[in-house]
Design a protein around this motif. Sequence first.
Motif, PDB file in Angstrom:
ATOM      1  N   LEU A 219       0.812  -1.218   0.000  1.00 36.79           N
ATOM      2  CA  LEU A 219       0.000   0.000   0.000  1.00 36.79           C
ATOM      3  C   LEU A 219       0.849   1.273   0.000  1.00 36.79           C
ATOM      4  O   LEU A 219       0.515   2.253  -0.640  1.00 36.79           O
ATOM      5  CB  LEU A 219      -0.914  -0.006   1.226  1.00 36.79           C
ATOM      6  CG  LEU A 219      -2.006  -1.070   1.196  1.00 36.79           C
ATOM      7  CD1 LEU A 219      -2.497  -1.381   2.590  1.00 36.79           C
ATOM      8  CD2 LEU A 219      -3.160  -0.642   0.327  1.00 36.79           C
ATOM      9  N   GLY A 220       1.943   1.263   0.719  1.00 43.86           N
ATOM     10  CA  GLY A 220       2.776   2.458   0.775  1.00 43.86           C
ATOM     11  C   GLY A 220       3.847   2.382  -0.291  1.00 43.86           C
ATOM     12  O   GLY A 220       4.383   1.332  -0.537  1.00 43.86           O
ATOM     13  N   PHE A 221       4.155   3.512  -0.937  1.00 39.59           N
ATOM     14  CA  PHE A 221       5.148   3.389  -1.998  1.00 39.59           C
ATOM     15  C   PHE A 221       5.901   4.668  -2.277  1.00 39.59           C
ATOM     16  O   PHE A 221       6.623   4.771  -3.245  1.00 39.59           O
ATOM     17  CB  PHE A 221       4.506   2.878  -3.291  1.00 39.59           C
ATOM     18  CG  PHE A 221       3.363   3.710  -3.768  1.00 39.59           C
ATOM     19  CD1 PHE A 221       3.577   4.786  -4.618  1.00 39.59           C
ATOM     20  CD2 PHE A 221       2.075   3.419  -3.376  1.00 39.59           C
ATOM     21  CE1 PHE A 221       2.522   5.558  -5.045  1.00 39.59           C
ATOM     22  CE2 PHE A 221       1.010   4.199  -3.805  1.00 39.59           C
ATOM     23  CZ  PHE A 221       1.236   5.265  -4.640  1.00 39.59           C
ATOM     24  N   ARG A 222       5.780   5.675  -1.451  1.00 38.65           N
ATOM     25  CA  ARG A 222       6.424   6.923  -1.825  1.00 38.65           C
ATOM     26  C   ARG A 222       7.712   7.233  -1.057  1.00 38.65           C
ATOM     27  O   ARG A 222       8.472   8.071  -1.475  1.00 38.65           O
ATOM     28  CB  ARG A 222       5.439   8.078  -1.673  1.00 38.65           C
ATOM     29  CG  ARG A 222       4.464   8.149  -2.820  1.00 38.65           C
ATOM     30  CD  ARG A 222       3.243   8.923  -2.435  1.00 38.65           C
ATOM     31  NE  ARG A 222       2.556   8.273  -1.324  1.00 38.65           N
ATOM     32  CZ  ARG A 222       1.921   8.909  -0.375  1.00 38.65           C
ATOM     33  NH1 ARG A 222       1.891  10.208  -0.362  1.00 38.65           N
ATOM     34  NH2 ARG A 222       1.317   8.252   0.584  1.00 38.65           N
ATOM     35  N   GLY A 223       7.897   6.541   0.050  1.00 38.77           N
ATOM     36  CA  GLY A 223       9.144   6.725   0.779  1.00 38.77           C
ATOM     37  C   GLY A 223       9.332   8.106   1.372  1.00 38.77           C
ATOM     38  O   GLY A 223      10.448   8.575   1.533  1.00 38.77           O
ATOM     39  N   GLU A 224       8.251   8.768   1.724  1.00 37.46           N
ATOM     40  CA  GLU A 224       8.422  10.091   2.301  1.00 37.46           C
ATOM     41  C   GLU A 224       7.423  10.412   3.405  1.00 37.46           C
ATOM     42  O   GLU A 224       7.421  11.518   3.933  1.00 37.46           O
ATOM     43  CB  GLU A 224       8.334  11.163   1.221  1.00 37.46           C
ATOM     44  CG  GLU A 224       6.995  11.197   0.504  1.00 37.46           C
ATOM     45  CD  GLU A 224       6.917  12.329  -0.522  1.00 37.46           C
ATOM     46  OE1 GLU A 224       6.066  13.215  -0.338  1.00 37.46           O
ATOM     47  OE2 GLU A 224       7.705  12.311  -1.469  1.00 37.46           O
ATOM     48  N   ALA A 225       6.604   9.451   3.761  1.00 37.35           N
ATOM     49  CA  ALA A 225       5.581   9.733   4.759  1.00 37.35           C
ATOM     50  C   ALA A 225       6.202  10.053   6.122  1.00 37.35           C
ATOM     51  O   ALA A 225       5.910  11.095   6.714  1.00 37.35           O
ATOM     52  CB  ALA A 225       4.613   8.564   4.871  1.00 37.35           C
ATOM     53  N   LEU A 226       7.070   9.178   6.599  1.00 36.47           N
ATOM     54  CA  LEU A 226       7.661   9.402   7.920  1.00 36.47           C
ATOM     55  C   LEU A 226       8.486  10.682   7.943  1.00 36.47           C
ATOM     56  O   LEU A 226       8.449  11.440   8.915  1.00 36.47           O
ATOM     57  CB  LEU A 226       8.533   8.207   8.333  1.00 36.47           C
ATOM     58  CG  LEU A 226       7.796   6.999   8.922  1.00 36.47           C
ATOM     59  CD1 LEU A 226       8.799   5.926   9.323  1.00 36.47           C
ATOM     60  CD2 LEU A 226       6.952   7.418  10.125  1.00 36.47           C
ATOM     61  N   ALA A 227       9.220  10.930   6.850  1.00 35.68           N
ATOM     62  CA  ALA A 227      10.016  12.159   6.775  1.00 35.68           C
ATOM     63  C   ALA A 227       9.106  13.379   6.844  1.00 35.68           C
ATOM     64  O   ALA A 227       9.389  14.349   7.561  1.00 35.68           O
ATOM     65  CB  ALA A 227      10.832  12.178   5.486  1.00 35.68           C
ATOM     66  N   SER A 228       8.005  13.335   6.115  1.00 34.18           N
ATOM     67  CA  SER A 228       7.085  14.472   6.112  1.00 34.18           C
ATOM     68  C   SER A 228       6.454  14.674   7.486  1.00 34.18           C
ATOM     69  O   SER A 228       6.389  15.795   7.989  1.00 34.18           O
ATOM     70  CB  SER A 228       5.966  14.263   5.086  1.00 34.18           C
ATOM     71  OG  SER A 228       6.515  14.084   3.811  1.00 34.18           O
TER      72      SER A 228
END
Length: 329
Positions: free
Chosen positions: A85-94
């Motif tokens: 489901l997750g695929f952008r690699g920037e959620a936690l950073a954001s």
Amino acid sequence: PRLANQIAAGEVVERPASVVKELLENSLDAGATRLEIDVEQAGIKLIRIRDDGDGIEKDDLPLALSRHATSKIHELEDLEAVASLGFRGEALASISSVSRLTLTSRRVASEHAWQVQTEGRDMSAQLSPAAHPQGTTVEMRDLFFNTPARRKFLKTENTEFKHLEEIVKRLALSRFDVAFQLKNNGRIIHQLKPALQKAEQERRVAAVCGPAFVEQSLHVDMNAEASGLSLKGWIGLPTFSRSQADLQYFFVNGRMIRDKLVTHAVRQAYADVLFHGRHPAYVLYLELDPSLVDVNVHPTKHEVRFREGRLVHDFIFRSIHRVIGDVRP
Ligand code: ADP
Ligand code: MG
């Protein structure tokens, strides 16, 4: 860049609900079977999510918080049939850039857990040992503490909680195999055991959508051998129609979507039994060959593009029309 252009980048963090969505998807990606979601002030003050997933390796903890370090997309084919489901690699950073974040995790083989903490842009990411069972806890405090302009866009606690709860409901309806617990300000809002058998699943649907929906709905269970399509779930009787389109859950290959074609097909099947201005209620699951559906029209919205739109539309229409037809006055 070609690949990047194909992923419409959206704002990852708009409100507490979007944080919860990203964190829960990460937990599910990690194979979690139990999810505990604890929030205070509808998630504005605190969001704590604990899972029993695979956990994060000590050395990967700081990486998990850095932008684009971990994007799971490597090939265009991954986009075509994205399984995770997750695929952008920037959620936690954001999320970590607009809050105070603590990430605690333990892999099954580790002796103990490790923890990193960040505060807004200030990412010292000091690793320290911690006590934690296998899995991961993400604790996010003070959303938008360093971006007051964005904080102002948040609605009342009540409204923000509704959005957040909606995310949990959708996931609870898409993952019957996972246990969910949602607490707001210390009060249990949802407590859902894994529901593997049909009767348990129906109980979960009743817990999430209200018992009246299940009592006043019919089962859908249709297969089209030739096209490999199947549609299962619950549709509310015409008498259970709603003044708002607020009880419409449609999952395509396990993923909640909102789609004009789907809404239209369902509506049309109800056409001559729905009163004007009323909306049908449903929890429906469509399964089809992943190559027949493009789920990445927008990563944060819930749109899809069907390759065989007509076929899908007609299948949904016919399936529901048949069920509703039996109770037509
Ligand atoms: P993405 O999910 O797109 O890779 P995220 O920023 O959401 O990007 O997460 C970064 C990485 O951190 C993930 O790829 C995963 O390796 C790790 N991670 C995040 N949350 C969890 C979790 N709950 N359990 C295990 N690993 C996690
Ligand atoms: Mg993610």
